[in-house]
Scaffold this motif. Structure first.
Motif, mmCIF file in Angstrom:
data_model
loop_
_atom_site.group_PDB
_atom_site.id
_atom_site.type_symbol
_atom_site.label_atom_id
_atom_site.label_comp_id
_atom_site.label_asym_id
_atom_site.label_seq_id
_atom_site.Cartn_x
_atom_site.Cartn_y
_atom_site.Cartn_z
ATOM 1 N N SER A 218 0.846 -1.195 0.000
ATOM 2 C CA SER A 218 0.000 0.000 0.000
ATOM 3 C C SER A 218 0.880 1.243 0.000
ATOM 4 O O SER A 218 2.063 1.179 0.341
ATOM 5 C CB SER A 218 -0.911 0.003 1.230
ATOM 6 O OG SER A 218 -0.134 0.049 2.423
ATOM 7 N N SER A 239 -1.532 -6.154 -4.695
ATOM 8 C CA SER A 239 -2.959 -5.891 -4.539
ATOM 9 C C SER A 239 -3.368 -5.095 -5.765
ATOM 10 O O SER A 239 -2.512 -4.627 -6.522
ATOM 11 C CB SER A 239 -3.222 -5.088 -3.261
ATOM 12 O OG SER A 239 -2.626 -3.805 -3.371
ATOM 13 N N SER A 241 -4.418 -2.061 -5.958
ATOM 14 C CA SER A 241 -3.828 -0.718 -5.880
ATOM 15 C C SER A 241 -2.326 -0.766 -6.125
ATOM 16 O O SER A 241 -1.745 0.150 -6.736
ATOM 17 C CB SER A 241 -4.118 -0.085 -4.514
ATOM 18 O OG SER A 241 -3.504 -0.820 -3.477
#
Length: 319
Positions: A218, A239, A241
């Protein structure tokens, strides 16, 4: 024999310890009597349906990416291994399996195993298969860490993170570990020169770094911005993102965000074993579960906050 299988996509409740036929090795294959396996991010992605393109949608699907144990039998044309050899390895992460590493026995091509370090128990060995190989690929092959460079390891207390801290230190890096404050003592002992609490340290407060190794996935652009001129960043925490950030970072050339899918075969596993033997890498284990409690191991992995790996043992006749 007993094998953990995924009976549908979902939470850890979809994991079952089923009775299945014991497989037999074909030409070029090895039957391994598994003694331990660990829980990895890939295992959770398979279970939750995050990699349907690989696992498919037909159930059951085998659980467990890695394993450690002993050779039970070999197929034709398998030099270098014989029954009784202690080995470690992993199933192919981009193929579908009905039986995988979390089982009493698993069949894999001989090129997917190596002799395990003699000084490690099977529990210790299982904790390092994916973590050690991933950290080594990241630092040696992806960002080409050089001695004296400043390294940030994000998610430093996890399986890959603890391995990356150790290897970065062994390669001569000046290591900053970003993790929970309570793991500072462990990470210092593993070789970190500085440990920062991830909860109270914003990316903009630290750096610059020559290398960033991210095991979280992240806020990647914010950490990429902390690279010095000529710096390199790699993430193993994938992920949606993260994938978007990786694609968008291509405009930065050498300072882009790199990633890879760890798929260690015999030569790389031998390299990891050599690092263990030399003392550059040691296992860090958060908790150990019996095979019957693999759902609890997955739940603990998903809660986070670990110090090392969650390992699952495969005791015969106890499930």
């Amino acid at each position: 024999m007993k094998a953990v299988q995924i009976m549908g996509f979902g939470t850890a409740d979809v994991l079952r310890v089923n009775d299945v036929d014991r497989p037999s090795p074909g030409a070029g294959e090895v039957l391994v009597s598994v003694e331990a396996s660990s829980v990895n991010g890939h295992d959770v992605l398979v279970r939750t349906g995050g990699v349907k393109m690989v696992s498919g949608r037909r159930f059951p699907i085998g659980a467990g990416l890695d394993f450690a144990g002993t050779v039970a039998a070999t197929g034709a044309g398998v030099p270098g291994f014989r029954a009784g050899d202690r080995v470690w390895g992993m199933v192919h992460p981009r193929q579908r399996h009905t039986v995988a590493g979390a089982a009493e026995y698993v069949v894999v091509p001989a090129g997917r195993i190596a002799h395990a370090p003699a000084d490690l128990s099977s529990v210790e060995a299982a904790s390092l298969v994916v973590a050690g190989a991933t950290a080594l690929i990241a630092l040696r092959d992806s960002v080409h860490l050089a001695s004296g460079e400043r390294v940030l390891v994000r998610g430093a207390a996890g399986g890959v993170g603890t391995a990356a801290v150790q290897l970065a230190h062994a390669m001569g890096g000046r290591v900053t570990a970003l993790a929970r404050d309570r793991h500072a003592g462990l990470l210092t002992d593993l070789g970190a020169d500085e440990v920062l609490d991830h909860g109270s340290t914003a990316p903009e407060q630290i750096g610059p770094f020559d290398v960033v190794v991210d095991a979280v996935g992240s806020q990647l652009p914010r950490y990429r911005s902390r690279l010095a001129k000529g710096g390199r960043m790699v993430t193993v925490g994938l992920s949606p993102s993260a994938l978007a950030a990786i694609a968008a970072s291509s405009v930065y050339g050498s300072r882009r965000i790199r990633t890879f899918s760890a798929n260690p075969q015999t030569p790389l596993l031998c390299d990891v074993a050599d690092l263990v033997t030399s003392g550059a890498l040691r296992p860090v284990i958060d908790s150990v579960y019996p095979l019957a409690d693999i759902a609890a191991a997955h739940e603990a992995f998903e809660r986070g906050g670990v110090a090392g790996k969650h390992v699952v043992t495969v005791p015969r006749g106890s499930v």
